[in-house]
Design a protein around this motif. Structure first.
Motif, PDB file in Angstrom:
ATOM      1  N   LEU A  44      -0.111  16.004  -9.864  1.00 28.46           N
ATOM      2  CA  LEU A  44       0.443  14.388  -9.935  1.00 28.46           C
ATOM      3  C   LEU A  44      -0.931  13.628 -10.068  1.00 28.46           C
ATOM      4  N   ASP A  45      -0.753  12.670 -10.875  1.00 26.61           N
ATOM      5  CA  ASP A  45      -2.028  11.468 -10.931  1.00 26.61           C
ATOM      6  C   ASP A  45      -1.841  10.961  -9.600  1.00 26.61           C
ATOM      7  N   GLY A  46      -3.062  10.732  -9.268  1.00 22.69           N
ATOM      8  CA  GLY A  46      -3.239  10.298  -7.720  1.00 22.69           C
ATOM      9  C   GLY A  46      -3.107   8.940  -7.401  1.00 22.69           C
ATOM     10  N   HIS A  47      -3.378   8.007  -8.516  1.00 20.46           N
ATOM     11  CA  HIS A  47      -3.190   6.618  -8.254  1.00 20.46           C
ATOM     12  C   HIS A  47      -1.587   6.253  -8.506  1.00 20.46           C
ATOM     13  N   ALA A  48      -0.754   7.053  -9.388  1.00 14.80           N
ATOM     14  CA  ALA A  48       0.509   6.763  -9.498  1.00 14.80           C
ATOM     15  C   ALA A  48       1.400   7.183  -8.448  1.00 14.80           C
ATOM     16  N   THR A  49       0.858   8.352  -7.646  1.00 21.48           N
ATOM     17  CA  THR A  49       1.618   8.931  -6.789  1.00 21.48           C
ATOM     18  C   THR A  49       1.175   8.029  -5.402  1.00 21.48           C
ATOM     19  N   MET A  50       0.140   7.435  -5.163  1.00 22.87           N
ATOM     20  CA  MET A  50      -0.032   6.735  -4.058  1.00 22.87           C
ATOM     21  C   MET A  50       0.701   5.366  -4.036  1.00 22.87           C
ATOM     22  N   MET A  51       1.153   4.863  -5.261  1.00 22.52           N
ATOM     23  CA  MET A  51       1.722   3.683  -5.429  1.00 22.52           C
ATOM     24  C   MET A  51       3.230   3.841  -5.165  1.00 22.52           C
ATOM     25  N   ALA A  52       3.667   5.153  -5.808  1.00 23.85           N
ATOM     26  CA  ALA A  52       5.230   5.658  -5.306  1.00 23.85           C
ATOM     27  C   ALA A  52       5.316   5.716  -4.021  1.00 23.85           C
ATOM     28  N   MET A  53       4.212   6.284  -3.255  1.00 23.39           N
ATOM     29  CA  MET A  53       4.570   6.455  -1.830  1.00 23.39           C
ATOM     30  C   MET A  53       4.632   5.554  -0.877  1.00 23.39           C
ATOM     31  N   LYS A  54       4.253   4.142  -1.371  1.00 21.51           N
ATOM     32  CA  LYS A  54       4.197   3.040  -0.510  1.00 21.51           C
ATOM     33  C   LYS A  54       5.759   2.622  -0.272  1.00 21.51           C
ATOM     34  N   MET A  55       6.468   3.060  -1.109  1.00 23.10           N
ATOM     35  CA  MET A  55       7.953   2.900  -0.975  1.00 23.10           C
ATOM     36  C   MET A  55       8.531   3.917  -0.235  1.00 23.10           C
ATOM     37  N   PRO A  56       9.085   3.819   1.001  1.00 21.86           N
ATOM     38  CA  PRO A  56       9.828   4.558   1.484  1.00 21.86           C
ATOM     39  C   PRO A  56      11.138   5.318   0.932  1.00 21.86           C
ATOM     40  N   ASN A  57      11.180   6.484   0.745  1.00 19.79           N
ATOM     41  CA  ASN A  57      12.472   7.182   0.267  1.00 19.79           C
ATOM     42  C   ASN A  57      12.698   6.571  -1.260  1.00 19.79           C
ATOM     43  N   ALA A  58      11.442   6.596  -1.983  1.00 19.72           N
ATOM     44  CA  ALA A  58      11.318   6.380  -3.355  1.00 19.72           C
ATOM     45  C   ALA A  58      12.117   7.491  -4.215  1.00 19.72           C
ATOM     46  N   LEU A  59      12.864   7.167  -5.065  1.00 23.63           N
ATOM     47  CA  LEU A  59      13.406   8.217  -5.969  1.00 23.63           C
ATOM     48  C   LEU A  59      12.462   8.134  -7.091  1.00 23.63           C
ATOM     49  N   LEU A  60      11.982   9.502  -7.137  1.00 24.71           N
ATOM     50  CA  LEU A  60      10.927   9.818  -8.485  1.00 24.71           C
ATOM     51  C   LEU A  60      11.548  10.466  -9.681  1.00 24.71           C
ATOM     52  N   GLU A  61      11.267  10.311 -10.552  1.00 23.79           N
ATOM     53  CA  GLU A  61      11.542  10.809 -11.870  1.00 23.79           C
ATOM     54  C   GLU A  61      10.295  11.821 -12.336  1.00 23.79           C
ATOM     55  N   ILE A  62      10.358  13.109 -12.044  1.00 24.92           N
ATOM     56  CA  ILE A  62       9.350  14.004 -12.269  1.00 24.92           C
ATOM     57  C   ILE A  62       9.171  14.454 -13.784  1.00 24.92           C
ATOM     58  N   GLU A  63       8.522  14.108 -14.405  1.00 25.93           N
ATOM     59  CA  GLU A  63       8.564  14.543 -16.124  1.00 25.93           C
ATOM     60  C   GLU A  63       8.003  15.859 -15.897  1.00 25.93           C
ATOM     61  N   SER A  64       8.995  16.953 -16.631  1.00 27.46           N
ATOM     62  CA  SER A  64       8.734  18.515 -16.828  1.00 27.46           C
ATOM     63  C   SER A  64       7.487  18.618 -17.385  1.00 27.46           C
TER      64      SER A  64
END
Length: 230
Positions: A44-64
């Protein structure tokens, strides 16, 4: 609707060396699993993942990675570097709309207790059963005006509608105790000094040093386990 969308690449190389190369390229190794599907190893892209993980229990859409379908997921385990705190590996669990899952939700303490008190947060998270696509970011606990000897238990926490408490209702969340007097504080400091002198005389590590050593060994075991999985 997902909180974040992460574009994934399928990983073909594994092991410590491959994981390090991914991190140098600002990628995060991850594994996606759940609902009977075979585990999928991703980058996964490092920066985008870091931003997403700042939000507790973030719901992620993983592009296949194969372009067939996107999947909804949440982070079940986040491994971080012990010094830089950078994300080194993610375990992602697939979720479906309408299902309920168990999550840890941060407890946010608000207000001020009565003068002369000390507020101790015994548990910073509370476990709830919540709808996978509507996970709470946090729950709030008010300590406004609380006096010495008062406690806040899990059963006292107001949880969001549609969620259920998983933890023991008697789990202590916040403890309100009396502030130490100058005499009591001096006595504690003197006691700590005596303990250090005894430890130095006997050659045994002080309690804090022993705890630090134990924490370091546990961290090393966890990192070794994470590298093996990668």
């Amino acid at each position: 609707m997902a909180d974040f969308k992460l574009i994934a690449e399928r990983r073909e190389d594994f092991g410590k060396g491959a994981a390090r190369r991914l991190r140098r390229a600002d990628k995060v190794p991850a594994v996606l699993y759940g609902h009977g599907e075979d585990p999928i190893h991703l980058a996964l892209d490092g920066h985008a993942t870091m931003m997403a993980m700042k939000m507790p229990n973030a719901l992620l859409e993983i592009e296949s990675p194969d372009g067939s379908k996107n999947r909804l997921a949440i982070a079940r385990d986040i491994q971080r570097h012990p010094v830089t705190w950078n994300i080194e590996h993610l375990d992602l669990i697939i979720v479906k709309r309408g299902e309920k899952i168990e999550v840890e939700v941060p407890v946010v303490v608000e207000g001020e207790a009565a003068p002369g008190t000390v507020v101790s947060i015994d548990n910073q998270v509370i476990r709830l059963l919540a709808e996978a696509t509507s996970l709470p970011e946090s729950v709030e606990v008010s300590i406004e005006g609380r006096e010495v000897g008062e406690h806040v238990y899990a059963s006292d926490v107001t949880i969001p509608k549609g969620t259920e408490l998983v933890d023991d209702p008697e789990l202590l969340i916040v403890n309100i105790s009396a502030e130490l007097s100058e005499e009591q504080l001096e006595a504690e400091l003197e006691s700590d000094a005596v303990d250090e002198e005894v430890a130095a005389a006997t050659g045994a590590p002080a309690e804090s040093d022993a705890e630090a050593q134990g924490d370091a060994e546990a961290q090393g075991d966890a990192e070794a386990e994470g590298d093996d999985e990668e």
